[in-house]
Write a protein that holds these residues in place. Structure first.
Motif, PDB file in Angstrom:
ATOM      1  N   VAL A 243      -7.863  15.392   1.042  1.00 26.77           N
ATOM      2  CA  VAL A 243      -6.411  15.441   1.217  1.00 26.77           C
ATOM      3  C   VAL A 243      -5.724  14.634   0.124  1.00 26.77           C
ATOM      4  O   VAL A 243      -4.738  15.071  -0.480  1.00 26.77           O
ATOM      5  CB  VAL A 243      -6.016  14.896   2.606  1.00 26.77           C
ATOM      6  CG1 VAL A 243      -4.503  14.775   2.715  1.00 26.77           C
ATOM      7  CG2 VAL A 243      -6.548  15.818   3.700  1.00 26.77           C
ATOM      8  N   GLY A 244      -6.265  13.445  -0.152  1.00 28.24           N
ATOM      9  CA  GLY A 244      -5.668  12.594  -1.175  1.00 28.24           C
ATOM     10  C   GLY A 244      -5.670  13.257  -2.531  1.00 28.24           C
ATOM     11  O   GLY A 244      -4.671  13.219  -3.256  1.00 28.24           O
ATOM     12  N   GLU A 245      -6.784  13.907  -2.888  1.00 26.84           N
ATOM     13  CA  GLU A 245      -6.875  14.575  -4.177  1.00 26.84           C
ATOM     14  C   GLU A 245      -5.907  15.749  -4.263  1.00 26.84           C
ATOM     15  O   GLU A 245      -5.312  16.003  -5.314  1.00 26.84           O
ATOM     16  CB  GLU A 245      -8.310  15.048  -4.413  1.00 26.84           C
ATOM     17  CG  GLU A 245      -9.282  13.908  -4.729  1.00 26.84           C
ATOM     18  CD  GLU A 245     -10.725  14.376  -4.736  1.00 26.84           C
ATOM     19  OE1 GLU A 245     -10.943  15.606  -4.699  1.00 26.84           O
ATOM     20  OE2 GLU A 245     -11.632  13.516  -4.771  1.00 26.84           O
ATOM     21  N   THR A 246      -5.747  16.482  -3.154  1.00 30.15           N
ATOM     22  CA  THR A 246      -4.818  17.621  -3.141  1.00 30.15           C
ATOM     23  C   THR A 246      -3.386  17.153  -3.358  1.00 30.15           C
ATOM     24  O   THR A 246      -2.640  17.723  -4.182  1.00 30.15           O
ATOM     25  CB  THR A 246      -4.919  18.379  -1.804  1.00 30.15           C
ATOM     26  OG1 THR A 246      -6.251  18.852  -1.636  1.00 30.15           O
ATOM     27  CG2 THR A 246      -3.957  19.553  -1.772  1.00 30.15           C
ATOM     28  N   LEU A 247      -2.979  16.124  -2.623  1.00 33.73           N
ATOM     29  CA  LEU A 247      -1.627  15.583  -2.788  1.00 33.73           C
ATOM     30  C   LEU A 247      -1.437  15.010  -4.187  1.00 33.73           C
ATOM     31  O   LEU A 247      -0.379  15.169  -4.806  1.00 33.73           O
ATOM     32  CB  LEU A 247      -1.375  14.497  -1.729  1.00 33.73           C
ATOM     33  CG  LEU A 247      -1.298  14.973  -0.281  1.00 33.73           C
ATOM     34  CD1 LEU A 247      -1.252  13.775   0.659  1.00 33.73           C
ATOM     35  CD2 LEU A 247      -0.085  15.869  -0.065  1.00 33.73           C
ATOM     36  N   HIS A 248      -2.454  14.349  -4.666  1.00 29.27           N
ATOM     37  CA  HIS A 248      -2.459  13.736  -5.989  1.00 29.27           C
ATOM     38  C   HIS A 248      -2.192  14.795  -7.064  1.00 29.27           C
ATOM     39  O   HIS A 248      -1.311  14.647  -7.926  1.00 29.27           O
ATOM     40  CB  HIS A 248      -3.829  13.074  -6.178  1.00 29.27           C
ATOM     41  CG  HIS A 248      -3.992  12.267  -7.408  1.00 29.27           C
ATOM     42  ND1 HIS A 248      -4.377  12.809  -8.604  1.00 29.27           N
ATOM     43  CD2 HIS A 248      -3.828  10.943  -7.631  1.00 29.27           C
ATOM     44  CE1 HIS A 248      -4.464  11.861  -9.516  1.00 29.27           C
ATOM     45  NE2 HIS A 248      -4.135  10.722  -8.952  1.00 29.27           N
TER      46      HIS A 248
ATOM     47  N   PHE B 280       0.793  -1.229   0.000  1.00 24.16           N
ATOM     48  CA  PHE B 280       0.000   0.000   0.000  1.00 24.16           C
ATOM     49  C   PHE B 280       0.827   1.281   0.000  1.00 24.16           C
ATOM     50  O   PHE B 280       0.288   2.372   0.073  1.00 24.16           O
ATOM     51  CB  PHE B 280      -0.954   0.027   1.203  1.00 24.16           C
ATOM     52  CG  PHE B 280      -0.269  -0.104   2.531  1.00 24.16           C
ATOM     53  CD1 PHE B 280       0.247   0.987   3.164  1.00 24.16           C
ATOM     54  CD2 PHE B 280      -0.141  -1.343   3.134  1.00 24.16           C
ATOM     55  CE1 PHE B 280       0.879   0.868   4.389  1.00 24.16           C
ATOM     56  CE2 PHE B 280       0.485  -1.479   4.363  1.00 24.16           C
ATOM     57  CZ  PHE B 280       0.997  -0.366   4.981  1.00 24.16           C
ATOM     58  N   SER B 281       2.143   1.167  -0.084  1.00 24.44           N
ATOM     59  CA  SER B 281       2.962   2.376  -0.135  1.00 24.44           C
ATOM     60  C   SER B 281       4.267   2.062  -0.863  1.00 24.44           C
ATOM     61  O   SER B 281       4.526   0.930  -1.238  1.00 24.44           O
ATOM     62  CB  SER B 281       3.246   2.897   1.277  1.00 24.44           C
ATOM     63  OG  SER B 281       4.112   2.018   1.962  1.00 24.44           O
TER      64      SER B 281
ATOM     65  N   ALA C 233      -8.679  -0.633   7.963  1.00 19.72           N
ATOM     66  CA  ALA C 233      -8.081  -0.072   6.747  1.00 19.72           C
ATOM     67  C   ALA C 233      -7.889   1.421   6.957  1.00 19.72           C
ATOM     68  O   ALA C 233      -8.663   2.076   7.658  1.00 19.72           O
ATOM     69  CB  ALA C 233      -8.993  -0.329   5.555  1.00 19.72           C
ATOM     70  N   GLN C 234      -6.803   1.946   6.374  1.00 21.32           N
ATOM     71  CA  GLN C 234      -6.528   3.370   6.506  1.00 21.32           C
ATOM     72  C   GLN C 234      -6.367   3.961   5.119  1.00 21.32           C
ATOM     73  O   GLN C 234      -6.157   3.276   4.144  1.00 21.32           O
ATOM     74  CB  GLN C 234      -5.243   3.614   7.309  1.00 21.32           C
ATOM     75  CG  GLN C 234      -5.345   3.194   8.756  1.00 21.32           C
ATOM     76  CD  GLN C 234      -4.106   3.570   9.531  1.00 21.32           C
ATOM     77  OE1 GLN C 234      -3.319   4.392   9.104  1.00 21.32           O
ATOM     78  NE2 GLN C 234      -3.935   2.959  10.684  1.00 21.32           N
ATOM     79  N   GLY C 235      -6.403   5.276   5.082  1.00 13.00           N
ATOM     80  CA  GLY C 235      -6.189   5.952   3.813  1.00 13.00           C
ATOM     81  C   GLY C 235      -6.385   7.438   3.985  1.00 13.00           C
ATOM     82  O   GLY C 235      -6.886   7.898   5.002  1.00 13.00           O
ATOM     83  N   ASN C 236      -5.969   8.203   2.988  1.00 14.53           N
ATOM     84  CA  ASN C 236      -6.168   9.635   3.034  1.00 14.53           C
ATOM     85  C   ASN C 236      -7.645   9.955   2.868  1.00 14.53           C
ATOM     86  O   ASN C 236      -8.372   9.239   2.186  1.00 14.53           O
ATOM     87  CB  ASN C 236      -5.399  10.298   1.894  1.00 14.53           C
ATOM     88  CG  ASN C 236      -3.906  10.116   2.031  1.00 14.53           C
ATOM     89  OD1 ASN C 236      -3.346  10.430   3.054  1.00 14.53           O
ATOM     90  ND2 ASN C 236      -3.270   9.596   0.995  1.00 14.53           N
TER      91      ASN C 236
ATOM     92  N   LEU D  30       0.970   7.503  -6.624  1.00 20.15           N
ATOM     93  CA  LEU D  30      -0.270   8.156  -7.025  1.00 20.15           C
ATOM     94  C   LEU D  30      -1.477   7.307  -6.657  1.00 20.15           C
ATOM     95  O   LEU D  30      -2.491   7.816  -6.173  1.00 20.15           O
ATOM     96  CB  LEU D  30      -0.244   8.421  -8.537  1.00 20.15           C
ATOM     97  CG  LEU D  30       0.595   9.610  -8.994  1.00 20.15           C
ATOM     98  CD1 LEU D  30       0.860   9.528 -10.496  1.00 20.15           C
ATOM     99  CD2 LEU D  30      -0.072  10.928  -8.629  1.00 20.15           C
ATOM    100  N   ASN D  31      -1.367   6.017  -6.863  1.00 22.82           N
ATOM    101  CA  ASN D  31      -2.472   5.115  -6.535  1.00 22.82           C
ATOM    102  C   ASN D  31      -2.734   5.073  -5.032  1.00 22.82           C
ATOM    103  O   ASN D  31      -3.875   5.051  -4.577  1.00 22.82           O
ATOM    104  CB  ASN D  31      -2.166   3.712  -7.053  1.00 22.82           C
ATOM    105  CG  ASN D  31      -3.329   2.770  -6.851  1.00 22.82           C
ATOM    106  OD1 ASN D  31      -4.423   2.994  -7.355  1.00 22.82           O
ATOM    107  ND2 ASN D  31      -3.100   1.713  -6.099  1.00 22.82           N
ATOM    108  N   SER D  32      -1.642   5.103  -4.241  1.00 24.89           N
ATOM    109  CA  SER D  32      -1.792   4.994  -2.783  1.00 24.89           C
ATOM    110  C   SER D  32      -2.392   6.244  -2.160  1.00 24.89           C
ATOM    111  O   SER D  32      -2.878   6.211  -1.032  1.00 24.89           O
ATOM    112  CB  SER D  32      -0.428   4.710  -2.136  1.00 24.89           C
ATOM    113  OG  SER D  32       0.399   5.863  -2.164  1.00 24.89           O
TER     114      SER D  32
END
Length: 199
Positions: free
Chosen positions: A163-168, A109-110, A156-159, A136-138
């Motif tokens: 936040v995920g879209e901003t980093l992406h 996952f990373s 399960a964890q994730g952004n 990018l996928n993670s």
């Protein structure tokens, strides 16, 4: 303060050993959450109390946090070696980070940041592109930690999506505009990757 915390910790260990669990609980509560071995102590206490599920969660959280810490240290060591121009040492540290990541079940996952730093420093376009695609996928996919037997009691964890879209988007912008990533833009498969992840 440090001496007082150490004394409370040692007293709690003794209480757990003697079965005085109420006193051990009281001593545990005296320790700040930042105390290095508080989770380990709490896990020992929960085990004695017959609360195995909580003990597992605490131990797996501790393993996950320490594994992250090792990755961060190895990333800094890789960066320092690169700054000194010592590519052999940088490769050793990056390879060690990748090995640790695999051993502790992070690779699903990373990515290893140290491996990415080394690939970029060497301007290895193919390797950098492969690592960036996984990164990018993670950023948006949930991290199925509990799919690993090492973290089976953790959720399960994730952004968060925002936040995920901003980093992406930030990473995609960097890939397209950073002068130091020109080598990447000259790599076969770059345009296809950008098109795949572009919003």
């Amino acid at each position: 303060t440090q001496i007082r915390e150490w004394a409370a910790y040692m007293a709690a260990v003794r209480c757990i050993g003697k079965g005085d669990l109420a006193q051990a609980e009281a001593l545990l509560e005296q320790l700040p959450d930042t105390y290095k071995d508080k989770k380990m102590l709490a896990a020992s206490l929960r085990k004695k109390q017959g609360q195995a599920q909580q003990a597992w969660v605490l131990l797996e959280q501790e393993l996950f946090e320490r594994a992250n810490g090792i990755q961060i240290v190895l990333l800094h060591m890789t960066n320092l070696a690169l700054a000194e121009g010592n590519r052999d040492a940088a490769k050793l540290f990056a390879d060690t980070a990748a090995t640790v990541q695999d051993a502790l079940h992070f690779s699903t996952f990373s990515i290893s940041s140290a491996s990415l730093q080394l690939a970029m420093a060497e301007q290895d376009g193919v390797r950098t592109l492969a690592l960036l695609e996984k990164l990018l996928n993670s950023m948006t996919a949930p991290w199925a930690l509990n799919a690993s037997p090492l973290y089976r009691h953790l959720p399960a964890q994730g952004n968060s999506s925002k936040v995920g879209e901003t980093l992406h988007q930030s990473l995609l912008n960097q890939m397209q505009t950073d002068p130091e990533m020109q080598f990447l833009r000259d790599t076969a498969g770059y345009e296809k990757l950008i098109e795949k992840y572009k919003s």
